[in-house]
Design a protein around this motif. Sequence first.
Motif, short mmCIF file in Angstrom:
data_model
loop_
_atom_site.label_atom_id
_atom_site.label_comp_id
_atom_site.label_asym_id
_atom_site.label_seq_id
_atom_site.Cartn_x
_atom_site.Cartn_y
_atom_site.Cartn_z
N VAL A 77 5.77 48.75 -70.16
CA VAL A 77 7.13 48.38 -69.49
C VAL A 77 7.16 47.78 -68.10
CG1 VAL A 77 9.06 49.66 -68.53
CG2 VAL A 77 8.02 50.89 -70.40
N ALA A 78 7.74 46.58 -68.13
CA ALA A 78 7.64 45.91 -66.70
C ALA A 78 8.52 46.36 -65.82
CB ALA A 78 7.83 44.50 -67.05
N CYS A 79 7.77 47.02 -64.84
CA CYS A 79 8.50 47.72 -63.66
C CYS A 79 7.97 47.37 -62.48
CB CYS A 79 8.58 49.25 -63.85
SG CYS A 79 9.18 50.03 -62.57
N ASP A 80 9.04 46.65 -61.49
CA ASP A 80 8.43 46.36 -60.21
C ASP A 80 9.26 46.81 -58.86
OD1 ASP A 80 6.58 44.04 -60.88
OD2 ASP A 80 8.22 43.03 -61.83
N VAL A 81 9.51 48.32 -59.32
CA VAL A 81 9.83 49.01 -58.08
C VAL A 81 9.27 50.18 -58.29
CG1 VAL A 81 12.26 47.93 -58.22
CG2 VAL A 81 11.94 50.11 -59.45
N THR A 82 9.21 51.07 -57.19
CA THR A 82 8.58 52.12 -56.88
C THR A 82 9.43 53.59 -56.59
OG1 THR A 82 8.23 52.03 -54.67
CG2 THR A 82 6.33 51.21 -56.18
N ASN A 83 10.65 53.32 -56.87
CA ASN A 83 11.44 54.67 -56.78
C ASN A 83 11.43 55.62 -57.87
OD1 ASN A 83 12.79 51.75 -56.27
ND2 ASN A 83 13.87 53.26 -54.78
N PRO A 84 11.40 56.91 -57.24
CA PRO A 84 11.17 58.00 -58.18
C PRO A 84 12.78 58.32 -58.68
CG PRO A 84 11.71 58.75 -55.79
CD PRO A 84 11.50 57.28 -55.64
N LEU A 85 12.93 59.24 -59.41
CA LEU A 85 14.30 59.47 -60.17
C LEU A 85 15.42 60.08 -59.26
CD1 LEU A 85 15.43 59.41 -63.05
CD2 LEU A 85 14.94 61.94 -63.20
N CYS A 86 14.69 60.78 -58.41
CA CYS A 86 15.96 61.67 -57.59
C CYS A 86 15.72 61.51 -56.19
CB CYS A 86 15.83 63.02 -57.92
SG CYS A 86 16.56 63.25 -59.91
N GLY A 87 16.55 61.89 -55.46
CA GLY A 87 16.37 62.04 -53.97
C GLY A 87 17.16 60.60 -53.26
N PRO A 88 16.74 60.79 -52.06
CA PRO A 88 17.30 59.65 -51.05
C PRO A 88 16.81 58.18 -51.60
CG PRO A 88 15.84 60.95 -49.87
CD PRO A 88 16.10 61.60 -50.99
N GLN A 89 15.62 58.03 -52.15
CA GLN A 89 15.14 56.85 -52.71
C GLN A 89 15.17 56.59 -54.16
OE1 GLN A 89 14.10 54.17 -50.56
NE2 GLN A 89 15.02 55.58 -48.95
N GLY A 90 15.81 57.69 -54.97
CA GLY A 90 15.99 57.60 -56.15
C GLY A 90 17.11 56.78 -56.70
N CYS A 91 17.23 56.68 -57.99
CA CYS A 91 18.18 55.66 -58.67
C CYS A 91 19.56 55.49 -58.29
CB CYS A 91 17.67 55.58 -60.15
SG CYS A 91 18.21 57.24 -60.89
N SER A 92 20.09 56.76 -58.15
CA SER A 92 21.29 56.86 -57.82
C SER A 92 21.64 56.51 -56.41
CB SER A 92 22.04 58.50 -57.91
OG SER A 92 21.74 58.89 -59.21
N ALA A 93 20.98 56.75 -55.38
CA ALA A 93 21.22 56.44 -54.07
C ALA A 93 20.96 55.17 -53.74
CB ALA A 93 20.16 57.61 -52.97
N VAL A 94 19.81 54.59 -54.35
CA VAL A 94 19.69 53.22 -54.03
C VAL A 94 20.27 52.11 -54.82
CG1 VAL A 94 17.58 51.47 -53.87
CG2 VAL A 94 17.19 53.99 -53.18
N TYR A 95 20.46 52.28 -56.10
CA TYR A 95 20.87 51.38 -57.08
C TYR A 95 22.18 51.64 -57.52
CZ TYR A 95 15.95 50.15 -56.95
OH TYR A 95 14.75 49.38 -56.51
N GLY A 96 22.50 53.05 -57.38
CA GLY A 96 23.94 53.22 -57.88
C GLY A 96 25.06 52.44 -57.38
N PRO A 97 25.02 52.10 -55.97
CA PRO A 97 26.10 51.33 -55.39
C PRO A 97 26.49 49.97 -56.21
CG PRO A 97 25.05 52.60 -53.83
CD PRO A 97 24.25 52.54 -55.12
N GLN A 98 25.45 49.34 -56.52
CA GLN A 98 25.67 48.04 -57.16
C GLN A 98 26.04 47.93 -58.54
OE1 GLN A 98 21.38 47.00 -56.69
NE2 GLN A 98 21.19 46.75 -58.72
N LYS A 99 26.23 49.17 -58.89
CA LYS A 99 26.56 49.47 -60.55
C LYS A 99 27.89 50.07 -60.61
CE LYS A 99 21.63 50.29 -61.91
NZ LYS A 99 20.66 51.05 -62.31
N GLY A 100 28.56 50.25 -59.12
CA GLY A 100 29.89 50.83 -59.09
C GLY A 100 29.95 52.18 -58.63
N ALA A 101 28.91 52.90 -58.45
CA ALA A 101 28.99 54.45 -57.90
C ALA A 101 29.66 54.36 -56.57
CB ALA A 101 27.47 54.84 -57.89
N SER A 102 30.45 55.32 -56.28
CA SER A 102 30.84 56.01 -54.85
C SER A 102 29.93 56.62 -54.46
CB SER A 102 32.16 56.27 -55.15
OG SER A 102 31.99 57.54 -55.93
#
Length: 390
Positions: A190-215
């Motif tokens: 799996v080609a993966c060039d980010v190091t974010n964990p699943l959860c927390g302040p550096q997790g996928c929801s907090a870091v990438y959620g806004p660009q996907k439309g998350a409030s």
Amino acid sequence: MNILVAMDSFKGSLSSMEAGHAVRAGILQANPAAQVTVRPLADGGEGTVEALISGMGGTLESVTVTGPLGDPVVCTYGILPHSDTAVLEMSGAAGLPLVPEDRRNPLLTTTYGVGEVIRHAIEKGCRRFLVGIGGSATNDGGVGMLQALGFGFWDDLGHPIGPGAQGLSRLARITCDQVLPALSSCEFRVACDVTNPLCGPQGCSAVYGPQKGASPEMIREMDPWLAHYAHLAQQLFPDSADPTYPGSGAAGGMGFAFLAFTRGVLEPGVQIILEETGLEQYIRSADLVVTGEGLLDGQTSMGKAPVGVARLAKQFHKPVVALAGSVTPEAEACNHMGIDAFFPIVKGPCTLEQAMEPSAAEANLSRTAQQVFRLWCAGAKSGQAPHPGN
């Protein structure tokens, strides 16, 4: 003179192989006797399927799958027949460009179509997978993909959970009894060039959620849902389900899904491509290596495809030249990462649209390559050009 050309795509303009052949044409104009080999290059993101399939004699497959909003989409992936390897970009089935801006909502978007692509490739006989997971529109932890492969995700009433991150709010149990049998014999790089964990302040929801439309409210809801999902996965796969693993938060948690449920390996995209294309053997026999991409900048120096090529070339003390559609002042950092010299290809003032027009980009690449190698040949005649081992 033996020259290796490995160009990343000029996104929106030229594919990897088109750019490489344009450079080859310019080199041969400067020195018709040169032996020029063109090899594909990508970083696991957009253009990876096209680069590997066109450069390695593969075939393209198209399959209609469930798109991120549930509507049918046609996803194209590649098969390398000599190794039963499928090459796919998850964005082809669940990418952000497939969702209109006014409909972006990670509570609803699903990765189910990605699993359908994998299932289709398995039915075609593939057992090895190279998967790029950049550019997702989703934040469902890869659960949609896993459902398509036969994993069961159930609520406390015994019903399958719904699509998207909101489905995770009802998750009570995960089962494996209906998983596609062939999946156990599959290997996933799996080609993966980010190091974010699943959860927390550096997790996928907090870091990438806004660009996907998350409030902000959505982010606060999705993060504990994903944590609960990870807890249930750990009960089934205690050795592989690690939500803190670097990259587990990639593509809205799809990195975690591959790690936990398929024992996939998360790797830098360019590393996968360099190994799968066997670029090292071509570098070993080259007198000079030429690489490049559409924009050479500070990010290039941080490990993008041209620097990946340059680092490998320097292991064998090979000189490296890079050609780019545009070069920023920060690109000078590339000189410290193995690229000996770089050159922009645009010859004069023009609009971005004019520069990216494929025929113009091809001509500019060829002309610049020709002039660079006229200089190289002149240096060789005078004994000033670098030699392998210097």
